[in-house]
Design a protein around this motif. Structure first.
Motif, PDB file in Angstrom:
ATOM      1  N   ALA A   1      -2.027   3.337   2.082  1.00 54.40           N
ATOM      2  CA  ALA A   1      -0.593   3.054   2.014  1.00 54.40           C
ATOM      3  C   ALA A   1       0.225   4.343   2.099  1.00 54.40           C
ATOM      4  CB  ALA A   1      -0.254   2.307   0.727  1.00 54.40           C
ATOM      5  N   PHE A   2      -0.257   5.402   1.442  1.00 52.83           N
ATOM      6  CA  PHE A   2       0.462   6.689   1.485  1.00 52.83           C
ATOM      7  C   PHE A   2       0.582   7.181   2.923  1.00 52.83           C
ATOM      8  CE2 PHE A   2       0.410  11.367   1.531  1.00 52.83           C
ATOM      9  CZ  PHE A   2       1.590  11.613   0.842  1.00 52.83           C
ATOM     10  N   LEU A   3      -0.532   7.166   3.651  1.00 55.45           N
ATOM     11  CA  LEU A   3      -0.501   7.568   5.056  1.00 55.45           C
ATOM     12  C   LEU A   3       0.208   6.510   5.898  1.00 55.45           C
ATOM     13  CD1 LEU A   3      -4.143   8.941   5.466  1.00 55.45           C
ATOM     14  CD2 LEU A   3      -2.054  10.244   5.055  1.00 55.45           C
ATOM     15  N   GLY A   4       0.040   5.236   5.512  1.00 58.76           N
ATOM     16  CA  GLY A   4       0.647   4.131   6.251  1.00 58.76           C
ATOM     17  C   GLY A   4       2.165   4.169   6.239  1.00 58.76           C
ATOM     18  N   MET A   5       2.767   4.761   5.205  1.00 51.73           N
ATOM     19  CA  MET A   5       4.225   4.891   5.176  1.00 51.73           C
ATOM     20  C   MET A   5       4.715   5.667   6.396  1.00 51.73           C
ATOM     21  SD  MET A   5       5.170   5.761   1.224  1.00 51.73           S
ATOM     22  CE  MET A   5       4.386   4.890  -0.123  1.00 51.73           C
ATOM     23  N   CYS A   6       4.013   6.750   6.731  1.00 50.00           N
ATOM     24  CA  CYS A   6       4.408   7.560   7.879  1.00 50.00           C
ATOM     25  C   CYS A   6       4.057   6.852   9.190  1.00 50.00           C
ATOM     26  CB  CYS A   6       3.721   8.926   7.813  1.00 50.00           C
ATOM     27  SG  CYS A   6       4.659  10.220   8.631  1.00 50.00           S
ATOM     28  N   THR A   7       2.930   6.156   9.195  1.00 52.62           N
ATOM     29  CA  THR A   7       2.533   5.396  10.387  1.00 52.62           C
ATOM     30  C   THR A   7       3.579   4.339  10.708  1.00 52.62           C
ATOM     31  OG1 THR A   7       0.185   5.717   9.868  1.00 52.62           O
ATOM     32  CG2 THR A   7       0.727   3.958  11.408  1.00 52.62           C
ATOM     33  N   LYS A   8       4.019   3.608   9.684  1.00 54.13           N
ATOM     34  CA  LYS A   8       4.997   2.548   9.925  1.00 54.13           C
ATOM     35  C   LYS A   8       6.371   3.124  10.274  1.00 54.13           C
ATOM     36  CE  LYS A   8       5.667  -2.180   8.676  1.00 54.13           C
ATOM     37  NZ  LYS A   8       5.224  -3.279   7.811  1.00 54.13           N
ATOM     38  N   PHE A   9       6.705   4.257   9.698  1.00 53.39           N
ATOM     39  CA  PHE A   9       7.938   4.945  10.083  1.00 53.39           C
ATOM     40  C   PHE A   9       7.938   5.214  11.585  1.00 53.39           C
ATOM     41  CE2 PHE A   9       9.622   9.120  11.295  1.00 53.39           C
ATOM     42  CZ  PHE A   9      10.969   8.944  11.031  1.00 53.39           C
ATOM     43  N   ALA A  10       6.807   5.706  12.093  1.00 53.10           N
ATOM     44  CA  ALA A  10       6.680   6.006  13.520  1.00 53.10           C
ATOM     45  C   ALA A  10       6.787   4.734  14.361  1.00 53.10           C
ATOM     46  CB  ALA A  10       5.357   6.712  13.788  1.00 53.10           C
TER      47      ALA A  10
END
Length: 460
Positions: A107-116
């Motif tokens: 989820a921590f990394l996914g926040m940036c993935t979803k932002f992109a």
């Protein structure tokens, strides 16, 4: 025949959610996180202001679009679903408490993935012949990359259409029916022999509701999501916090079991689950199943937003993953681990494990409230994924195919209400894994564009 399908799906699932997939998912998330200099941390306050701060913003959106807040509610409608309840329960039962830790990491990394994903979806969206904004992974692949990558856009759309019937509809409706059945049985309102007839009636009712909302277009989807999502999230959070407060003395022990179980499952599960890889796979896969970071589906809803700022809308992606996984999935995990005296690790489990956690604290009467929450979660997901599927159909074919698709999609609700869907859950997880491949390739290739858009917006 069924056994053969199970074996084939298990092989595909093991491959798609194996080490290569973990490396790809975590790798792209890590790449975006490092290249944006941990944007999900640096701009977290901005993400909160642009989401929670917009709750009372009722400005009307232009024709063919929805407000930014309706867009985030529609996207949350697709993400906050049975994955938060049944999915987390399955991850904990099969992967042990340590699966929750890996869910947090993804989820921590996914926040940036979803932002992109959201930023690119708004940047490369188009307007349909009806004047509606359309976008998502297939469009940022088509408009952001060269023509030689167009096959990825079609691959994503085809996989999306195949996935929506299971992930977005049948499994969600099945959870609605299961929740209502359990509530009725706990209240001794019906006999078990009467459930099959009741389920058929429920399936027909849900089918009608899904059709009415989806056939009303993006404006109606936005209005329903705007009202349903905040209600269901607040109701569930309040019930979850109650369980935590009653068992507050055990919270440190449970948190310790989550950390220890992530690296040494045997120490927590008594040897039932001995592989850290199982905890990692289940945590990451069920986390993505819930928050959809890496799937790209949520960006389809965001592409409909009435906004001229791709990055500002991208901040909503950070908020979504935070609410979905860090808040709601964590609450579910704590309810399960605090509310159940003994969990049979290594055996499949679903929503009943979560409900048991609530019942142990509040008594059987709470089944009514958990049933309402589950129904809201699952119905909102069905609506959100109906939009995603229609956009995939429109991309491959034409707008005239959308209404027939939505009619068929609505009819699947009856199947979901009346058939045992244990295998379908596993197949849905496999298709989710395959959908990730074209999207992650696109995010990797378009990462420079994400960085330049973010720098321009924040004037860095």
């Amino acid at each position: 025949m069924i056994q053969t399908i199970i074996q084939i799906n298990q092989a595909l699932n093991t491959f798609i959610w194996g080490i290569p997939a973990m490396v790809a998912i975590i790798g792209v998330g890590l790449l975006l996180t490092i290249r944006t200099r941990f944007l999900q941390v640096r701009k977290f306050s901005d993400a909160m202001k642009n989401t929670i701060g917009k709750v009372f913003d009722r400005k009307k959106a232009q024709k063919g679009s929805i407000s930014p807040f309706q867009a985030v509610c529609t996207a949350l409608a697709g993400t906050v679903g049975t994955g938060n309840i049944a999915g987390v329960a399955g991850a904990v039962a099969i992967g042990g408490p340590g699966a929750v830790f890996w869910m947090w990491c993804s989820a921590f990394l996914g926040m940036c993935t979803k932002f992109a994903e959201v930023t690119l979806a708004v940047r490369y969206r188009e307007k349909s012949k009806d004047g509606e904004y359309v976008g998502g992974p297939m469009y940022y692949i088509k408009n952001g990359l060269s023509h030689k990558w167009l096959f990825l856009a079609y691959a994503y759309s085809i996989l999306g259409i195949l996935t929506v019937f299971g992930t977005g509809n049948a499994t969600q409706v099945n959870t609605i029916v299961a929740a209502i059945n359990e509530a009725l049985l706990n209240m001794h309102a019906v006999q078990e022999s009467q459930l099959s007839s009741i389920n058929l009636i429920l399936g027909i009712i849900i089918m009608g509701l899904v059709a009415v909302v989806l056939l009303g277009g993006i404006k109606r989807i936005g209005r329903v999501s705007e009202r349903l999502v905040p209600f269901m999230a607040i109701l569930y959070i309040v019930l979850g916090l109650g369980v935590i407060l009653i068992h507050i003395d055990r919270v440190p022990h449970v948190l310790a079991s989550i950390i220890v179980g992530a690296f040494n499952p045997k120490a927590v599960t008594g040897g039932t689950i001995g592989s850290m890889m199982i905890a990692l796979r289940k945590g990451v896969s069920r986390g993505i199943f819930s928050n959809e970071a890496g799937l790209g589906t949520g960006s389809i809803a965001h592409a409909c937003a009435d906004t001229d700022e791709p990055v500002r809308q991208g901040l909503f992606g950070i908020f979504e993953v935070f609410v979905d996984t860090i808040v709601i999935c964590t609450l579910t995990a704590l309810v399960i681990l605090l509310g159940n005296e003994a969990i049979t690790y290594g055996a499949p489990a679903g929503a009943e494990l979560t409900i048991a956690g609530f019942v142990s604290v509040y008594g059987h009467w709470v089944s009514i409230f958990t049933a309402v929450a589950l129904c809201c979660f699952a119905f909102s997901t069905t609506i959100g994924w109906g939009l995603y599927g229609s956009r995939c159909v429109e991309f491959i074919g034409s707008e005239k195919w959308v209404k027939p698709f939505l009619v068929i999609y609505s009819l699947v609700s009856i199947l979901g209400a009346t058939v045992n869907l244990g295998l379908l859950w596993d197949i849905a997880e496999t298709f989710n894994g395959f959908m990730i491949i074209p999207n992650l390739i696109a995010l990797f290739l378009l990462s420079n564009k994400v960085i330049s858009l973010a720098k321009e917006y924040f004037k860095e």
